[in-house]
Design a protein around this motif. Structure first.
Motif, mmCIF file in Angstrom:
data_model
loop_
_atom_site.group_PDB
_atom_site.id
_atom_site.type_symbol
_atom_site.label_atom_id
_atom_site.label_comp_id
_atom_site.label_asym_id
_atom_site.label_seq_id
_atom_site.Cartn_x
_atom_site.Cartn_y
_atom_site.Cartn_z
ATOM 1 N N GLY A 716 0.816 -1.208 0.000
ATOM 2 C CA GLY A 716 0.000 0.000 0.000
ATOM 3 C C GLY A 716 0.847 1.254 0.000
ATOM 4 O O GLY A 716 1.967 1.280 0.518
ATOM 5 N N SER A 717 0.293 2.327 -0.588
ATOM 6 C CA SER A 717 1.018 3.603 -0.651
ATOM 7 C C SER A 717 0.714 4.498 0.532
ATOM 8 O O SER A 717 1.362 5.517 0.740
ATOM 9 C CB SER A 717 0.644 4.345 -1.937
ATOM 10 O OG SER A 717 -0.718 4.706 -1.903
ATOM 11 N N GLY A 718 -0.332 4.159 1.298
ATOM 12 C CA GLY A 718 -0.748 5.055 2.379
ATOM 13 C C GLY A 718 -1.592 6.216 1.904
ATOM 14 O O GLY A 718 -1.908 7.121 2.667
ATOM 15 N N LEU A 719 -1.956 6.204 0.619
ATOM 16 C CA LEU A 719 -2.743 7.307 0.051
ATOM 17 C C LEU A 719 -4.167 6.902 -0.289
ATOM 18 O O LEU A 719 -4.979 7.755 -0.648
ATOM 19 C CB LEU A 719 -2.055 7.834 -1.219
ATOM 20 C CG LEU A 719 -0.678 8.477 -1.038
ATOM 21 C CD1 LEU A 719 -0.066 8.803 -2.381
ATOM 22 C CD2 LEU A 719 -0.781 9.720 -0.190
ATOM 23 N N GLY A 720 -4.465 5.606 -0.224
ATOM 24 C CA GLY A 720 -5.779 5.140 -0.663
ATOM 25 C C GLY A 720 -6.920 5.762 0.107
ATOM 26 O O GLY A 720 -7.873 6.276 -0.480
ATOM 27 N N MET A 721 -6.843 5.761 1.441
ATOM 28 C CA MET A 721 -7.914 6.336 2.260
ATOM 29 C C MET A 721 -7.963 7.851 2.107
ATOM 30 O O MET A 721 -9.047 8.455 2.096
ATOM 31 C CB MET A 721 -7.709 5.965 3.729
ATOM 32 C CG MET A 721 -7.924 4.492 4.015
ATOM 33 S SD MET A 721 -9.620 3.967 3.721
ATOM 34 C CE MET A 721 -10.471 4.916 4.950
ATOM 35 N N ALA A 722 -6.781 8.476 1.999
ATOM 36 C CA ALA A 722 -6.749 9.938 1.820
ATOM 37 C C ALA A 722 -7.400 10.340 0.504
ATOM 38 O O ALA A 722 -8.162 11.312 0.422
ATOM 39 C CB ALA A 722 -5.317 10.440 1.885
ATOM 40 N N ILE A 723 -7.117 9.597 -0.567
ATOM 41 C CA ILE A 723 -7.723 9.898 -1.877
ATOM 42 C C ILE A 723 -9.237 9.683 -1.814
ATOM 43 O O ILE A 723 -10.018 10.491 -2.319
ATOM 44 C CB ILE A 723 -7.078 9.017 -2.958
ATOM 45 C CG1 ILE A 723 -5.614 9.440 -3.181
ATOM 46 C CG2 ILE A 723 -7.861 9.101 -4.269
ATOM 47 C CD1 ILE A 723 -4.857 8.535 -4.125
#
Length: 753
Positions: A716-723
């Motif tokens: 995971g990039s750690g950006l999925g929930m933020a996006i």
């Protein structure tokens, strides 16, 4: 305003022009039909009211002429029609009153003389008023007679007439010796008889529609043509009323040739187009058609009233202008008459226009005038149709003069109410001011009652008031300095300042300062958090980008080794492709979240069925779902739920959330995806049991580079929930994360119209 909306407005205006011009063209194109209808409904000239009125006027003219011929001298119309009034005016003389002798009359005689003088003055006053009326009546009689004579002269040469005395003998013949009564050559003939009392009777009538002719002639004969010239105070005196001819009979007749000749020469008696009602009926029909088309076409562009204030005109003005436009169109009958008779065309020819040009100008001129009422009706429908878009309550409030006035009156009342309501005697400042004013009023009232001694008392009162006001001012100054000192300390960065003193009238500022302190603390915390996020961004981004980049460099170096076998080379290339795609995904996610946070995302809103879209995402991820051994339980509604969303961005939201479950949920557990409507919102809930212990703050999981896997071992990039959160909020929604033990829940709420 976007281009699509502008084009829609242009199309609406173009449709309006087409409808208006088409309706006007239909009216102009039917001019030949109107002309034929007028000829078909045309009535004989002797049936027209104007002609019959002139015929009755002729009775007065002929009787006057007959009297002059018989007497052989000149007699005025006033003497003939008002004989007693003329005699009274002739015999009326001014009376003089001798002055009372002042030296020989005693007091009683003088009093009697004064009474006589008053009586004479009153008599002269009444006589003067009557004299003025007789003079006025004489002038009106002369003017009326001249008008009667002019009217009768306009038809005299187109008919035959005879005057008979009370014995039935012809005393004046203007028929060439022919007998009028009972002569079949006359298409129209009538006998009008005046008895000894001057009452007119229609003895005989012949022609088309005799009942109507009889009624009109009798009505004109019974009516006094000078009724409007009488003064009210003399209205019921028989001697001052018009005397009709007496003991005389007049017969009139018109042959077919005389009727035809009169019709061709007397333009003032041309038949009107209103007789067949053709113009009015077709005009009303076209008005209804324009109204219906305007109403239907308005649904193609319901936002048109928002583009111009002319379509937001108040209801009262729209109604008045609309009715005026319809009335104006109904009055264009004269334009049809002038055009069909060729008067307008001949006028242009006399102005040296060529016949072809004159014909085109006549049509354009008529087209212009007929377009006006249709344009007004079309505009009125567009204005009134907005009631369906904004609702009757809002329309009455915003689109009526009464609503504007009521709104203005309500605003004034609210201001007055708040102004009076702000006087709170429980507050220290208002209570103090009220007490000071009240005490000052009582003191001044007492001092004013002391008269002269009050001046001295007022002097001492003024000195006392000065010291009291100075003490109060100094107290306020001290409290102000305390307030100023606290604000300076806050400005220097000391957010722990507290004000313990009572600031009196400045007490509300103490609460505001406390709010400012709290706001500064929140801002500082947010800034610290932002700095931490920036640090995490650098470290996390470096780690996430370095891992695939290191692998790419390593495998590139391995590919340079000549001893690598083709099988190894193919495996290395596959790994390189995998790592480069991983690097590309990280960079794309970074760009997406950067654009979302800077509000630099363009949304292509359309009607999206989110039920079908969520099913489509699940179908695309079906392979990964099966590999994850997670049992997905779907609870979706059977009906469609359509929302104005960006389909691509919404797809990305669902994809990120479902992928998040696949990556981080505990294998062999169940995940629940629910969707339902509640309280005007559509709520989408995704629940799963986490594989790892949930030790993070649920509010931080939607920040950039925040991950549930703190060891960052997953891909995971750690950006999925933020996006996902950014895209939801860009589309007027809310995304919430909740944690309960190992249960991870994500909820999305979108408003439903």
């Amino acid at each position: 305003m976007d281009t699509k909306l502008k084009n829609r407005h242009k199309i609406s205006i173009l449709l309006a022009i087409v409808v208006i011009v088409s309706a006007a063209a239909v009216m102009v194109g039917l001019y030949p039909f109107f002309k034929n209808e007028s000829a078909r409904y045309e009535e004989p000239v002797y049936q027209q009211q104007t002609f019959l009125k002139y015929l009755v006027y002729g009775n007065y003219v002929l009787s006057m002429e007959q009297v002059r011929n018989n007497q052989g001298d000149i007699i005025s119309p006033f003497q003939f029609f008002f004989p007693k009034a003329a005699e009274e005016m002739k015999n009326q003389t001014e009376e003089t009153v001798a002055a009372a002798e002042t030296n020989q009359a005693d007091a009683d005689v003088q009093e009697g003389a004064i009474e006589n003088e008053i009586t004479v003055d009153l008599s002269e006053s009444n006589s003067g008023t009557r004299s003025e009326y007789l003079s006025h009546l004489r002038q009106k009689t002369m003017r009326s007679y001249n008008n009667w004579k002019n009217c009768f002269d306009s038809i005299r040469n187109s008919l035959d007439y005879q005057i008979l005395n009370e014995n039935g003998q012809v005393i004046s013949d203007h028929s060439g010796g022919k007998t009028i009564l009972g002569n079949d050559k006359y298409e129209f003939q009538t006998v009008l008889k005046y008895d000894g009392m001057g009452r007119m009777e229609v003895v005989s009538i012949h022609g088309d529609n005799t009942a109507r002719l009889l009624t009109l002639l009798q009505d004109f004969g019974d009516k006094d043509p000078m009724m409007e010239d009488y003064w009210e105070q003399f209205l019921y005196e028989p001697d001052l009323r018009l005397q009709n001819p007496k003991n005389i009979t007049i017969t009139y007749g018109m042959t077919a040739d005389q009727i035809t000749a009169f019709k061709d020469t007397a333009a003032g008696f041309s038949n009107t187009y209103d007789d067949s009602d053709s113009i009015l009926k077709i005009f009303v029909g076209l008005i209804c058609a324009v109204t219906v088309l305007a109403f239907l076409f308005s649904f193609l562009d319901v936002t048109l009233p928002d583009s111009s204030r002319i379509f937001r005109t108040p209801f009262e003005i729209v109604t008045g202008v609309g009715c005026g436009g319809v009335a104006f169109g109904a009055g264009l009958t004269n334009l049809v008459i002038v055009t069909n008779q060729g008067d307008l065309f001949e006028t242009l020819l006399r102005a040296n226009f060529l016949p072809g040009v004159a014909g085109i100008m006549v049509k354009l001129w008529n087209l212009l005038w007929w377009s006006l009422p249709f344009a007004v009706v079309y505009w009125a429908v567009l204005c009134l149709r907005d009631v369906l878009s904004i609702g009757i309550k809002r329309y009455l409030r915003e689109r009526t003069l009464i609503g504007w006035f009521c709104g203005w009156l309500k605003m004034i009342c609210i201001k007055v109410y708040h102004y009076v309501g702000d006087i709170n005697l429980k507050e220290q400042s208002d209570k103090t001011i009220f007490r000071i004013v009240g005490v000052n009023f009582l003191i001044l009232a007492i001092l004013c009652s002391l008269w002269f001694f009050g001046i001295g008392a007022l002097f001492f009162y003024s000195i006392l008031l000065f010291f009291i006001m100075r003490k109060y001012y100094r107290d306020l100054s001290g409290k102000y300095r305390v307030l100023l000192k606290a604000t300076n300390q806050i400005a220097e960065g000391n957010l722990e300042v507290s004000i313990e003193e009572d600031l009196s009238v400045f007490e509300p500022f103490k609460k505001e300062i406390q709010k400012i302190q709290s706001g500064f603390k929140v801002a500082v915390d947010e800034e610290v958090k932002s700095q931490k996020l920036k640090t995490d961004l650098i470290s996390n981004m470096s780690h996430d980008l370095k891992t695939p980049l290191t692998a790419i460099i390593t495998y590139v170096n391995l590919l340079k080794d000549e001893r690598v076998t083709p099988e190894q080379r193919k495996a290395y290339i596959d790994i390189l492709e995998q790592k480069s795609m991983r690097l590309k995904s990280l960079i794309e996610d970074l760009f997406e979240i950067s654009k979302a946070n800077s509000n630099n995302v363009t949304l292509n809103l359309e009607e999206v069925d989110i039920v079908s879209l969520l099913k489509e995402v699940s179908l695309e991820l079906s392979d990964k779902i099966e590999e994850s051994t997670i049992d997905f339980r779907w609870n979706l509604p059977d009906e469609k739920i359509v929302l104005p969303l960006d389909g691509q961005k919404t797809y990305r939201i669902f994809d990120n959330l479902l992928t998040n479950i696949i990556k981080y949920a505990m294998p062999n557990t169940r995940a629940y995806i629910d969707m339902k409507k509640e309280d005007g919102f559509v709520v989408i809930s995704l629940k799963n049991v986490s594989a790892a212990e949930l030790t993070f703050n649920p509010n931080e999981i939607t920040e950039r580079f925040a991950r549930g896997d703190q060891s960052r071992n997953t891909e995971g990039s750690g950006l999925g929930m933020a996006i996902a959160k950014s895209f939801v909020e860009l589309q007027n929604g809310k995304l919430f994360v909740e944690i309960e033990a190992d249960l991870f829940r994500v909820s999305i709420r979108w408003p439903v119209d």
